[in-house]
Design a protein around this motif. Sequence first.
Motif, mmCIF file in Angstrom:
data_model
loop_
_atom_site.group_PDB
_atom_site.id
_atom_site.type_symbol
_atom_site.label_atom_id
_atom_site.label_comp_id
_atom_site.label_asym_id
_atom_site.label_seq_id
_atom_site.Cartn_x
_atom_site.Cartn_y
_atom_site.Cartn_z
ATOM 1 N N SER A 23 37.060 39.622 36.358
ATOM 2 C CA SER A 23 35.800 39.368 35.664
ATOM 3 C C SER A 23 34.913 38.426 36.472
ATOM 4 O O SER A 23 35.372 37.722 37.373
ATOM 5 C CB SER A 23 36.068 38.748 34.288
ATOM 6 N N VAL A 24 33.633 38.424 36.121
ATOM 7 C CA VAL A 24 32.690 37.521 36.777
ATOM 8 C C VAL A 24 33.134 36.070 36.596
ATOM 9 O O VAL A 24 33.121 35.268 37.547
ATOM 10 C CB VAL A 24 31.267 37.712 36.205
ATOM 11 N N GLU A 25 33.564 35.726 35.381
ATOM 12 C CA GLU A 25 33.949 34.348 35.089
ATOM 13 C C GLU A 25 35.167 33.916 35.908
ATOM 14 O O GLU A 25 35.231 32.782 36.401
ATOM 15 C CB GLU A 25 34.247 34.195 33.592
ATOM 16 N N GLN A 26 36.126 34.818 36.059
ATOM 17 C CA GLN A 26 37.327 34.471 36.820
ATOM 18 C C GLN A 26 37.014 34.307 38.304
ATOM 19 O O GLN A 26 37.534 33.413 38.969
ATOM 20 C CB GLN A 26 38.407 35.535 36.600
ATOM 21 N N TYR A 27 36.142 35.179 38.815
ATOM 22 C CA TYR A 27 35.725 35.022 40.212
ATOM 23 C C TYR A 27 35.001 33.689 40.407
ATOM 24 O O TYR A 27 35.231 32.966 41.384
ATOM 25 C CB TYR A 27 34.805 36.163 40.625
ATOM 26 N N LYS A 28 34.107 33.369 39.482
ATOM 27 C CA LYS A 28 33.361 32.116 39.599
ATOM 28 C C LYS A 28 34.297 30.913 39.549
ATOM 29 O O LYS A 28 34.116 29.939 40.284
ATOM 30 C CB LYS A 28 32.309 32.010 38.491
ATOM 31 N N ALA A 29 35.314 30.984 38.677
ATOM 32 C CA ALA A 29 36.265 29.874 38.567
ATOM 33 C C ALA A 29 37.014 29.678 39.880
ATOM 34 O O ALA A 29 37.201 28.543 40.353
ATOM 35 C CB ALA A 29 37.238 30.125 37.420
ATOM 36 N N ARG A 30 37.447 30.763 40.476
ATOM 37 C CA ARG A 30 38.165 30.668 41.750
ATOM 38 C C ARG A 30 37.264 30.093 42.841
ATOM 39 O O ARG A 30 37.661 29.204 43.600
ATOM 40 C CB ARG A 30 38.658 32.055 42.174
ATOM 41 N N ILE A 31 36.043 30.623 42.898
ATOM 42 C CA ILE A 31 35.107 30.176 43.937
ATOM 43 C C ILE A 31 34.725 28.719 43.742
ATOM 44 O O ILE A 31 34.662 27.939 44.700
ATOM 45 C CB ILE A 31 33.866 31.087 43.947
ATOM 46 N N GLN A 32 34.484 28.316 42.505
ATOM 47 C CA GLN A 32 34.134 26.917 42.234
ATOM 48 C C GLN A 32 35.253 25.975 42.654
ATOM 49 O O GLN A 32 35.004 24.898 43.195
ATOM 50 C CB GLN A 32 33.799 26.740 40.749
ATOM 51 N N GLY A 33 36.494 26.399 42.416
ATOM 52 C CA GLY A 33 37.628 25.586 42.847
ATOM 53 C C GLY A 33 37.677 25.448 44.357
ATOM 54 O O GLY A 33 37.951 24.372 44.894
ATOM 55 N N MET A 34 37.382 26.530 45.056
ATOM 56 C CA MET A 34 37.395 26.503 46.515
ATOM 57 C C MET A 34 36.243 25.662 47.062
ATOM 58 O O MET A 34 36.394 24.941 48.056
ATOM 59 C CB MET A 34 37.328 27.928 47.064
ATOM 60 N N LEU A 35 35.086 25.719 46.408
ATOM 61 C CA LEU A 35 33.947 24.915 46.839
ATOM 62 C C LEU A 35 34.192 23.427 46.607
ATOM 63 O O LEU A 35 33.849 22.591 47.455
ATOM 64 C CB LEU A 35 32.679 25.354 46.090
ATOM 65 N N ARG A 36 34.806 23.091 45.464
ATOM 66 C CA ARG A 36 35.076 21.675 45.169
ATOM 67 C C ARG A 36 36.005 21.065 46.201
ATOM 68 O O ARG A 36 35.892 19.884 46.529
ATOM 69 C CB ARG A 36 35.707 21.536 43.772
ATOM 70 N N THR A 37 36.921 21.848 46.709
ATOM 71 C CA THR A 37 37.923 21.317 47.641
ATOM 72 C C THR A 37 37.618 21.649 49.093
ATOM 73 O O THR A 37 38.436 21.409 49.976
ATOM 74 C CB THR A 37 39.308 21.879 47.283
ATOM 75 N N ASN A 38 36.413 22.204 49.338
ATOM 76 C CA ASN A 38 36.034 22.596 50.699
ATOM 77 C C ASN A 38 37.046 23.569 51.328
ATOM 78 O O ASN A 38 37.263 23.556 52.535
ATOM 79 C CB ASN A 38 35.873 21.371 51.607
ATOM 80 N N ASN A 39 37.654 24.395 50.488
ATOM 81 C CA ASN A 39 38.602 25.396 50.967
ATOM 82 C C ASN A 39 37.833 26.674 51.284
ATOM 83 O O ASN A 39 37.829 27.650 50.540
ATOM 84 C CB ASN A 39 39.667 25.657 49.896
#
Length: 320
Positions: free
Chosen positions: A217-233
């Motif tokens: 889903s869009v929400e799940q993709y956004k959650a994954r991406i936001q986590g990666m952005l927060r940690t500079n991953n």
Amino acid sequence: MKGRCCKKRVSRVISTFFGGFFLVALSTYAQESPNIDETQSAELFLEDYSDDFQDKFFDALKQKGIENYDRAINLMLQCKQLDENNTVVDHELAQLYLKEKQYPVAETYALTALLAEPGNLWYTNTYVEILQKQQKSVENNKEQLPFDEPKFKENLALVYFRKGRAKAAKSILEQTPKSSFTQQLSVKVDDLIESQQAAITSSSFSATNVNRSESGSVEQYKARIQGMLRTNNYLSLDQVAAEALESYPSQPYFYYAQGYAYNKKGKPRDAIEVLETGLDYFVGDIALANKFYQELADAYNSINNSVKANMYLRKIKPGF
């Protein structure tokens, strides 16, 4: 009369030929004079220099803008002969040699500029970048650096923070006198450390181990991406964003994520392509638009197109 003609010449060249490129090169001068505009900064910087210096300096910036780095270096070295103590020229030479991957020479010029102006954020950032290219650390060069200058340590901590090196930033902040700046940055650094640790323990958010059926889903993709952005991953971020765009090609957030990852990986032309495509899908999200414009500005600066970079910087709306 000569001074007035000189100022007219500088203003004309800036506005009609170089656009914002010259102003980027002199941004450090403007930092010290916040009450004058950019064109005035250029005029004041050059008013004490000969026509020969000005011609060579402008030509060097032109050559840098079209990625003719050898020619730009030769011209800047001639400027250096005319004024051996000019830190702007030293910094320009450091950046040019960095582009040419002549890292030891770049390091020498970057260090010269930094020691002359230890409180200059851009000089600190360039020096750290050059060390990283050589797998060197600031700590191993500590004896020759201005660690007795609090502003240098503040800038170093900020550079580390922006590069995602939260623990290194925290270590520097612990050695820096307390100020409102260090206190605010410490809060951000602690938040980043917490986010990075949470990401490590939450293996389910690893981009390489989560398949599409678990994150469709869009929400799940956004959650994954936001986590990666927060940690500079950002190592796998472009792949996750590309996967998301396959299913949701009209979601601007995924274009931003992929463009951000490309910038971090040193692929500015790929970043520009995907980010400018994503601009077509905006629907009034000013905060996200600002992020797009900042990434586009960074990407265009990376390819020495400061006219386009400044165009996008001017689009950023403060307060969002």
